[in-house]
Motif scaffolding. Structure first.
Motif, short mmCIF file in Angstrom:
data_model
loop_
_atom_site.label_atom_id
_atom_site.label_comp_id
_atom_site.label_asym_id
_atom_site.label_seq_id
_atom_site.Cartn_x
_atom_site.Cartn_y
_atom_site.Cartn_z
N SER A 137 0.82 -1.19 0.09
CA SER A 137 -0.04 -0.05 -0.09
C SER A 137 0.96 1.37 0.16
CB SER A 137 -0.83 -0.12 1.08
OG SER A 137 -1.81 -1.02 1.24
N ALA A 138 2.16 1.18 0.56
CA ALA A 138 2.73 2.37 0.85
C ALA A 138 3.21 2.80 -0.55
CB ALA A 138 3.95 1.99 1.56
N THR A 139 3.67 1.75 -1.43
CA THR A 139 4.06 2.18 -2.81
C THR A 139 2.96 2.77 -3.66
OG1 THR A 139 4.26 -0.13 -3.38
CG2 THR A 139 6.30 0.77 -2.90
N HIS A 140 1.95 2.02 -3.45
CA HIS A 140 0.78 2.27 -4.13
C HIS A 140 0.12 3.65 -3.68
CE1 HIS A 140 -3.07 1.53 -6.54
NE2 HIS A 140 -3.43 1.84 -5.52
N SER A 141 0.39 4.20 -2.62
CA SER A 141 -0.14 5.43 -2.21
C SER A 141 0.54 6.52 -2.88
CB SER A 141 0.09 5.68 -0.74
OG SER A 141 1.28 5.81 -0.43
N ILE A 142 2.02 6.27 -3.27
CA ILE A 142 2.57 7.17 -4.16
C ILE A 142 2.17 7.33 -5.52
CG2 ILE A 142 4.96 7.73 -5.09
CD1 ILE A 142 6.31 6.57 -2.33
N LEU A 143 1.97 6.15 -6.19
CA LEU A 143 1.55 6.17 -7.38
C LEU A 143 0.12 6.76 -7.81
CD1 LEU A 143 2.44 2.31 -8.55
CD2 LEU A 143 3.47 4.47 -9.04
N VAL A 144 -0.68 6.59 -6.88
CA VAL A 144 -2.06 7.06 -6.75
C VAL A 144 -1.97 8.62 -6.63
CG1 VAL A 144 -4.15 7.39 -5.58
CG2 VAL A 144 -3.32 5.07 -6.06
N LEU A 145 -1.07 9.06 -5.65
CA LEU A 145 -1.00 10.63 -5.68
C LEU A 145 -0.31 11.22 -6.66
CD1 LEU A 145 -0.88 13.07 -3.68
CD2 LEU A 145 1.29 12.19 -3.03
N ILE A 146 0.56 10.47 -7.42
CA ILE A 146 1.42 11.26 -8.43
C ILE A 146 -0.07 11.45 -9.72
CG2 ILE A 146 2.69 10.59 -10.64
CD1 ILE A 146 4.18 11.60 -7.74
N ALA A 147 -0.82 10.42 -9.82
CA ALA A 147 -1.86 10.39 -10.84
C ALA A 147 -2.95 11.74 -10.47
CB ALA A 147 -2.62 9.26 -11.00
N ALA A 148 -3.12 11.73 -9.14
CA ALA A 148 -3.95 12.90 -8.59
C ALA A 148 -3.51 14.09 -8.76
CB ALA A 148 -4.39 12.55 -7.17
N GLU A 149 -2.20 14.32 -8.67
CA GLU A 149 -1.36 15.81 -8.96
C GLU A 149 -1.51 15.94 -10.20
OE1 GLU A 149 1.61 15.64 -4.78
OE2 GLU A 149 2.21 15.06 -6.89
N MET A 150 -1.27 14.98 -11.04
CA MET A 150 -1.61 15.47 -12.57
C MET A 150 -2.79 15.92 -12.88
SD MET A 150 0.81 12.21 -14.15
CE MET A 150 0.64 12.81 -15.90
N LEU A 151 -3.77 15.60 -12.29
CA LEU A 151 -5.17 15.89 -12.76
C LEU A 151 -5.70 17.29 -12.01
CD1 LEU A 151 -6.95 12.68 -12.21
CD2 LEU A 151 -6.39 13.67 -14.44
N GLY A 152 -5.10 17.60 -10.72
CA GLY A 152 -5.47 18.92 -10.21
C GLY A 152 -4.47 19.04 -9.08
N ALA A 153 -3.31 19.88 -9.29
CA ALA A 153 -2.69 20.48 -8.20
C ALA A 153 -1.67 21.66 -8.88
CB ALA A 153 -1.79 19.36 -7.82
N ASN A 154 -1.30 22.25 -7.93
CA ASN A 154 -0.02 23.22 -8.36
C ASN A 154 1.32 22.95 -7.99
OD1 ASN A 154 -0.46 24.06 -5.91
ND2 ASN A 154 -1.62 25.95 -6.17
N ALA A 155 1.49 21.97 -7.21
CA ALA A 155 2.77 21.31 -6.67
C ALA A 155 2.73 20.13 -6.36
CB ALA A 155 2.97 22.32 -5.50
N GLY A 156 3.89 19.47 -6.29
CA GLY A 156 4.06 18.08 -6.04
C GLY A 156 4.51 17.37 -7.14
N LEU A 157 5.07 16.00 -7.01
CA LEU A 157 5.90 15.53 -8.16
C LEU A 157 4.78 15.34 -9.34
CD1 LEU A 157 7.90 12.91 -6.35
CD2 LEU A 157 8.74 14.79 -7.64
#
Length: 260
Positions: free
Chosen positions: A188-208
Motif C-alpha cells: 500500500s505504501a508504494t501504491h499510495s505514491i502512484l495514486v498521489l502522482i496521478a491525482a496531482e497530475m489531474l489537479g494540483a499546483n505543486a508536487g511530483l
C-alpha cells in the motif's frame, strides 16, 4: 582484502542490469535508434535532474507529495488494519460486510477522484482522500488473510491453557498475522505514491505529479524524465525502508528454534 573485493563484485553484479539499461538509454538516442526528441540521452536527463536539485525545486515538490501521501496513508492504515482484524476474527461480521468490501475494492481509485473533487473541492482534502481510499485494499485483504490463516494448532494450544478470548487475540492472533499485515502495508505504501502522482497530475499546483504534467505540457522532456526517475527512486526508498522495518519487527521469528 579478498572479502572486500568479493563484496565489491557482488554489489556491482546486483546493479549491473541497471547500469546496462542506462548505457542503452544513453546510446540508443545518439545512434538514432530512437528519436532523441522524445527520448533524450540519459546524460541530458541527469543534467536536468541535477538542475532540479541545485535549485531546490525538486525537494519542494517531493516534500509536498510526501506530506500528502503520508497523511492519506496513515489515515488509511488506521481504518484498514482494525477493520481487517475484525473481519478476519468475527465470521458473522465477515459474512455481513464482505459483499460491500468486494464491491468497493473493484472500483478504480482514480475513477473516484472526480467524486472526491465534487465532495471536497480541488484542495488538499481531495488528494488525501483518494490516497486514503487507494491504500485500503491491500492492507485490508492482507490483514484478513493473516488473521484467518493463523495456525490452528497455536490457537488450540493457547485455548488449552485457559486463555481468554481477548488475550488470545492480542497474544496469539495479532503477532501471528503481523507478517501478512506488514506485507499489505508495504504494498500500500508504494501504491499510495502512484495514486498521489496521478491525482496531482489531474489537479494540483505543486508536487511530483504536477512537475511531471508541467514538464510534459511544456515539452521539457529531460525534466519530465527526471521527474519520473524521482518517483521511481521514491518508490524504491519507501519499499526498502519498509522491508528493513519488517525485518526488525519480525526479528522474533528468526530467533524461534527450528521446528517451532
Amino acid at each position: 582484502m579478498i572479502a572486500w573485493l568479493r563484496s565489491l563484485f557482488k554489489g556491482l553484479y546486483r546493479i549491473s542490469s541497471v547500469l546496462i539499461f542506462l548505457l542503452l538509454w544513453e546510446i540508443a538516442p545518439r545512434l538514432g535508434i530512437v528519436d532523441a526528441i522524445f527520448l533524450p540521452p540519459f546524460s541530458q536527463v541527469a543534467v536536468a535532474f541535477w538542475q532540479l536539485i541545485i535549485t531546490g525545486e525538486l525537494f519542494t515538490h517531493i516534500s509536498i507529495s510526501l506530506l500528502r501521501s503520508l497523511l492519506g496513508f496513515s489515515l488509511g492504515l488506521s481504518v484498514a488494519i482494525p477493520l481487517g482484524l475484525l473481519i478476519g476474527w468475527f465470521k458473522g461480521f465477515e459474512h455481513f460486510i464482505d459483499p460491500l468490501v468486494q464491491t468497493f475494492r473493484q472500483t478504480s481509485t482514480l475513477a473516484l477522484f472526480p467524486v472526491f473533487i465534487l465532495l471536497f473541492g480541488i484542495g488538499e482534502i481531495s488528494k488525501v482522500a483518494v490516497i486514503f481510499w487507494g491504500v485500503q485494499w491491500a492492507v485490508l485483504l492482507n490483514t484478513i488473510s493473516g488473521v484467518k490463516n493463523v495456525d490452528p494448532l497455536l490457537i488450540k494450544a493457547a485455548k488449552s491453557l485457559g486463555i481468554s478470548k481477548f488475550s488470545l487475540f492480542i497474544k496469539v492472533i495479532l503477532p501471528a498475522s503481523m507478517p501478512s499485515i506488514l506485507t499489505g502495508v508495504r504494498l500500500s505504501a508504494t501504491h499510495s505514491i502512484l495514486v498521489l502522482i496521478a491525482a496531482e497530475m489531474l489537479g494540483a499546483n505543486a508536487g511530483l505529479g504536477y512537475l511531471l504534467f508541467f514538464a510534459e505540457a511544456n515539452f521539457l522532456i529531460p525534466k519530465m524524465y527526471a521527474a519520473i526517475i524521482t518517483m521511481s527512486l521514491m518508490g524504491l526508498i519507501v519499499n526498502y525502508s519498509l522491508v528493513s522495518l519488517e525485518k526488525r519487527v519480525l526479528k522474533w521469528k528468526e530467533e524461534l528454534p527450528s521446528g517451532t
